[in-house]
Design a protein around this motif. Sequence first.
Motif, PDB file in Angstrom:
ATOM      1  N   LEU A  57       0.829  -1.204   0.000  1.00  0.00           N
ATOM      2  CA  LEU A  57       0.000   0.000   0.000  1.00  0.00           C
ATOM      3  C   LEU A  57       0.863   1.253   0.000  1.00  0.00           C
ATOM      4  O   LEU A  57       1.906   1.306   0.660  1.00  0.00           O
ATOM      5  CB  LEU A  57      -0.910  -0.016   1.223  1.00  0.00           C
ATOM      6  N   ALA A  58       0.435   2.265  -0.738  1.00  0.00           N
ATOM      7  CA  ALA A  58       1.202   3.507  -0.870  1.00  0.00           C
ATOM      8  C   ALA A  58       0.438   4.670  -0.271  1.00  0.00           C
ATOM      9  O   ALA A  58      -0.764   4.837  -0.515  1.00  0.00           O
ATOM     10  CB  ALA A  58       1.500   3.792  -2.337  1.00  0.00           C
ATOM     11  N   ARG A  59       1.161   5.499   0.490  1.00  0.00           N
ATOM     12  CA  ARG A  59       0.563   6.708   1.062  1.00  0.00           C
ATOM     13  C   ARG A  59       0.970   7.961   0.297  1.00  0.00           C
ATOM     14  O   ARG A  59       0.439   9.036   0.573  1.00  0.00           O
ATOM     15  CB  ARG A  59       0.955   6.844   2.531  1.00  0.00           C
ATOM     16  N   ARG A  73       6.077   6.482  -3.301  1.00  0.00           N
ATOM     17  CA  ARG A  73       5.933   5.042  -3.094  1.00  0.00           C
ATOM     18  C   ARG A  73       5.293   4.383  -4.316  1.00  0.00           C
ATOM     19  O   ARG A  73       5.707   3.306  -4.741  1.00  0.00           O
ATOM     20  CB  ARG A  73       5.084   4.789  -1.852  1.00  0.00           C
ATOM     21  N   ARG A  98      -6.530   4.298  -6.537  1.00  0.00           N
ATOM     22  CA  ARG A  98      -7.091   4.605  -5.219  1.00  0.00           C
ATOM     23  C   ARG A  98      -8.440   3.921  -5.033  1.00  0.00           C
ATOM     24  O   ARG A  98      -8.715   3.344  -3.970  1.00  0.00           O
ATOM     25  CB  ARG A  98      -7.252   6.120  -5.053  1.00  0.00           C
ATOM     26  N   THR A 123      -8.026   0.225  -4.454  1.00  0.00           N
ATOM     27  CA  THR A 123      -7.451  -0.001  -3.125  1.00  0.00           C
ATOM     28  C   THR A 123      -8.512   0.174  -2.047  1.00  0.00           C
ATOM     29  O   THR A 123      -8.600  -0.618  -1.098  1.00  0.00           O
ATOM     30  CB  THR A 123      -6.280   0.963  -2.884  1.00  0.00           C
ATOM     31  N   TRP A 161      -4.401   5.789   1.951  1.00  0.00           N
ATOM     32  CA  TRP A 161      -3.691   5.133   0.859  1.00  0.00           C
ATOM     33  C   TRP A 161      -4.195   5.627  -0.488  1.00  0.00           C
ATOM     34  O   TRP A 161      -5.402   5.709  -0.726  1.00  0.00           O
ATOM     35  CB  TRP A 161      -3.839   3.617   0.961  1.00  0.00           C
ATOM     36  N   ALA A 180      -1.863   1.017  -4.758  1.00  0.00           N
ATOM     37  CA  ALA A 180      -1.220  -0.183  -4.241  1.00  0.00           C
ATOM     38  C   ALA A 180      -0.586  -0.977  -5.369  1.00  0.00           C
ATOM     39  O   ALA A 180      -0.848  -0.751  -6.558  1.00  0.00           O
ATOM     40  CB  ALA A 180      -2.237  -1.052  -3.495  1.00  0.00           C
ATOM     41  N   ASP A 212       2.161  -1.483   4.427  1.00  0.00           N
ATOM     42  CA  ASP A 212       2.721  -0.226   3.963  1.00  0.00           C
ATOM     43  C   ASP A 212       4.048  -0.061   4.693  1.00  0.00           C
ATOM     44  O   ASP A 212       4.566  -1.018   5.272  1.00  0.00           O
ATOM     45  CB  ASP A 212       1.762   0.957   4.146  1.00  0.00           C
ATOM     46  N   ALA A 238      -4.862   3.721  10.500  1.00  0.00           N
ATOM     47  CA  ALA A 238      -5.150   3.281   9.133  1.00  0.00           C
ATOM     48  C   ALA A 238      -6.580   2.774   8.989  1.00  0.00           C
ATOM     49  O   ALA A 238      -7.187   2.920   7.925  1.00  0.00           O
ATOM     50  CB  ALA A 238      -4.167   2.194   8.716  1.00  0.00           C
TER      51      ALA A 238
END
Length: 447
Positions: free
Chosen positions: A108-110, A114, A137, A140, A150, A153, A258, A358
């Motif tokens: 997972l990317a924030r 990433r 998004r 995800t 997030w 992903a 993440d 999260a």
Amino acid sequence: MHGFPITLGIPADHTGPLPEAVDVTVIGGGIIGLMTAWELSRDGLRVLLCEKGKLAGEQSGRNWGWLRQQGRDLTELPIAMDAMCIWRELPQNLRAAIGFRQTGVTYLARDASRMAAFENWLAQARPHGVDTRLLSRRETEAMFPNAAGWIGALHTPSDGQAEPFVTVPLLARAAVEEGVVIRERCAVRGLELSAGQVSGVVTEAGTVRCARVVLAGGAWSSLFLGAHGVRLRQLSVLSSVSTTEALPEGFSRAAAADERFAIRGRADGGYNLTAWSSHKFFIGPDAVRNLGAFLPQFLADIRSTKLRPFAPQGYPDAWRTPRRWSSAEKSPFERCRILNPNPDMADIARLQHQFALAFPSIGKPAITASWAGMIDVTPDMLPVVDHAPIPGLIVATGMSGHGFGIAPGMAKVIADLVQGRAPQHEMSPFRYKRFFDGTPTKASSAI
């Protein structure tokens, strides 16, 4: 509650007299050693596997339970893909018993950086035939409803999971049925050499003649080799794991992570919860000796590494652990049958807080059990799988936390090396001499 599912008091399942001679002795009853022994037996060799304590008593039973191709270093990826094929081809009843499920792995990317790292890895991995893809998004959010923060992903649907502390013992039974001789609570004190090459192993229960030995000793490998005058760039770091109470229905059962934490849905409805990169590192003689080789790795991840000046007594790199001993005396492997470190409860409390941030609709999950394991690592986070300087000895160690998932594929490679065959994969990245011949240590392509 503290406590590892395999307790130290459980009696050995595999006992009995040692054979006088075999073709190959495998040292170490983790998943790498077991799968290698099984592969060699299938090739028609007489194989003995010696484990100083309990099968899967150390990291092979304490890991996250991920069977992962996603995010691998590109040199490991083809072997990991082979491994996944082998996991899938296990008999259905055995797959069910070990909890094998292909529920996917998700990173997972924030933030955009990433996501860019995911995209870069995928561009390089795609030619290998992975089924990995980037998630938007919206995709995800559909996978992890009511989550916060997030933006996208990386997801590999063919990746899977299994329950580590039951997998190795069950696979061991299958291996024994196919001819592997396994002995628990039987430490190998050292090698017997004739004219400078392996002629046997000296165990606490006696000597066994053999011309080839595979050292798959995990965190103990450097200590074993050092007693024979062979250096290995290997250290161990502590990683803590906890299990949660059952979480609400509809929450993803996949393994995901993440940069803060990692989770894996369990069959009982709870989850494994662990830090993605936080580790506790004990300083001992080997750590001081190898400081230069490991310094770039420490500096790149310094915020997530906690240094501790003293390893618990008896550990491989503790200050008072003997570095040399006679084969007639009790070895360090008998003085510490199983590495059973205490988990970092402050780290686990931090993970509960981060999980609640999260997943605000779930909040802080209750912890039902916690434990820790020692992960053996190398300066470039790649294993050493190669012939050692001692003829007849093959080293298979330094899996750097990757061993559980990759073991079936790596076992085929090790079996080829033992029998003098050329492995089907490029093995130069895993060679023993890379840390001593001036080869620059490259940054891992893993994410």
